[in-house]
Design a protein around this motif. Structure first.
Motif, PDB file in Angstrom:
ATOM      1  N   LEU A 101      40.216  55.826  56.467  1.00  0.00           N
ATOM      2  CA  LEU A 101      41.219  57.037  56.479  1.00  0.00           C
ATOM      3  C   LEU A 101      42.138  56.354  57.537  1.00  0.00           C
ATOM      4  O   LEU A 101      42.081  55.754  58.444  1.00  0.00           O
ATOM      5  CB  LEU A 101      40.489  58.085  57.328  1.00  0.00           C
ATOM      6  N   VAL A 159      45.102  65.462  57.386  1.00  0.00           N
ATOM      7  CA  VAL A 159      43.623  64.952  57.275  1.00  0.00           C
ATOM      8  C   VAL A 159      42.893  65.940  56.359  1.00  0.00           C
ATOM      9  O   VAL A 159      42.036  65.397  55.269  1.00  0.00           O
ATOM     10  CB  VAL A 159      43.085  64.674  58.648  1.00  0.00           C
ATOM     11  N   VAL A 178      45.699  57.446  59.538  1.00  0.00           N
ATOM     12  CA  VAL A 178      46.929  58.438  59.949  1.00  0.00           C
ATOM     13  C   VAL A 178      48.025  57.751  60.671  1.00  0.00           C
ATOM     14  O   VAL A 178      48.113  56.791  61.231  1.00  0.00           O
ATOM     15  CB  VAL A 178      45.752  59.382  60.876  1.00  0.00           C
ATOM     16  N   ALA A 193      48.448  61.345  56.032  1.00  0.00           N
ATOM     17  CA  ALA A 193      47.080  60.929  56.132  1.00  0.00           C
ATOM     18  C   ALA A 193      46.948  60.494  54.719  1.00  0.00           C
ATOM     19  O   ALA A 193      47.278  60.900  53.872  1.00  0.00           O
ATOM     20  CB  ALA A 193      45.939  62.059  56.491  1.00  0.00           C
ATOM     21  N   LEU A 213      40.564  64.475  64.838  1.00  0.00           N
ATOM     22  CA  LEU A 213      40.690  63.572  63.583  1.00  0.00           C
ATOM     23  C   LEU A 213      39.739  62.548  63.395  1.00  0.00           C
ATOM     24  O   LEU A 213      38.960  62.616  62.175  1.00  0.00           O
ATOM     25  CB  LEU A 213      41.986  62.725  63.796  1.00  0.00           C
TER      26      LEU A 213
END
Length: 270
Positions: free
Chosen positions: A207, A187, A209, A165, A217
């Motif tokens: 963010l 995360v 991932v 992440a 998430l």
């Protein structure tokens, strides 16, 4: 060999024959989180950045609101057969009282909760409303972030077995990247970093991932005030529902020069 990776022997079968040799694997070990000596939970994780991990985890569970809520964090207790500290027990001292939850944590995939209840719980816990859905990031910038994240996955290069992440600015600068065998742990680690750096709410960050975008998430992004979540793979239906209700921009299959934008596309320009 570091505690992040370990070597194990394996037999490799190929069309040209077999070979026995060592292979590099990602380490998976338990981390027991204690509060003032009382066990809170045990999570399986890849050792490293444990302080970030516990900050992010406790923040996501609404047990802390700020980094200052944790005044001490020390490894204790657990030892291996040789008497060495395993660094798998972390005891936290909090600045104020905390009521330990009597039910399963919300971030364990909403276990035991129906979808509607899970969405309602996130709404009740959220302290940081997301900013209005307006242009924040160029589509071309967002498209290149997964590759930038991939280039920082040093342990994945060695093992092929870790999630990642990353937190990025809207101009594409990398602020923090964390790897872990659990995508939710990765995360938690970057959100914990942001909390310790006084970057929460992270209303100006993206963010990213490395795998799919699950409900948990999306929930972590919403609770941290992160307005954009981009995933290399697919989102789940409940993640899309949560994003739509919370005003989170959720993009999936962000690969090369293509992406699917499921919610709040107004934040992405071009």
């Amino acid at each position: 060999m570091s505690r992040v990776t370990a070597r194990r022997r394996m037999r490799r079968i190929t069309p040209s024959g077999e070979i026995t040799r060592p292979d590099t694997l990602a380490v998976e070990e338990p981390l027991e989180i204690r509060i003032r000596g009382e066990s809170l939970t045990v999570t399986m994780r890849t050792p490293g950045n444990d302080i970030d991990l516990v900050h992010g985890f406790l923040f996501g569970e609404s047990l802390i609101a700020d980094a200052a809520d944790i005044h001490t964090a020390r490894y204790c207790a657990g030892t291996d057969d040789a008497g060495h500290n395993t660094y798998n027990v972390l005891d936290l001292g909090l600045t104020g009282p905390v009521a330990l939850p009597s039910r399963p944590f919300l971030t364990t995939g909403a276990c035991g909760l129906c979808g509607r209840t899970a969405l309602d719980e996130v709404r009740q816990r959220s302290r940081h409303p997301l900013p209005p859905p307006e242009p924040l990031v160029e589509a071309a910038v967002l498209a290149r972030l997964p590759d930038a994240l991939r280039r920082r996955q040093s342990v994945f290069d060695a093992t092929g077995g870790l999630h990642a992440a990353g937190l990025f600015t809207t101009t594409g600068d990398i602020l923090a990247v964390r790897e872990d065998i659990g995508r939710h742990n990765a995360v938690d680690k970057v959100i914990g970093w942001a909390l310790r750096e006084n970057r929460i709410p992270a209303t100006d960050l993206v963010l990213v991932v490395s795998g799919r975008a699950s409900f948990e998430l999306a929930q972590k992004a919403v609770l941290a005030g992160i307005p954009i979540l981009a995933a290399v793979s697919a989102p789940s239906s409940l993640a899309v529902d949560l994003a739509a209700e919370s005003g989170l921009t959720l993009a999936g299959f962000v690969r090369g020069d293509t992406m699917n934008i499921y919610t709040c596309p107004e934040r992405i320009k071009g």
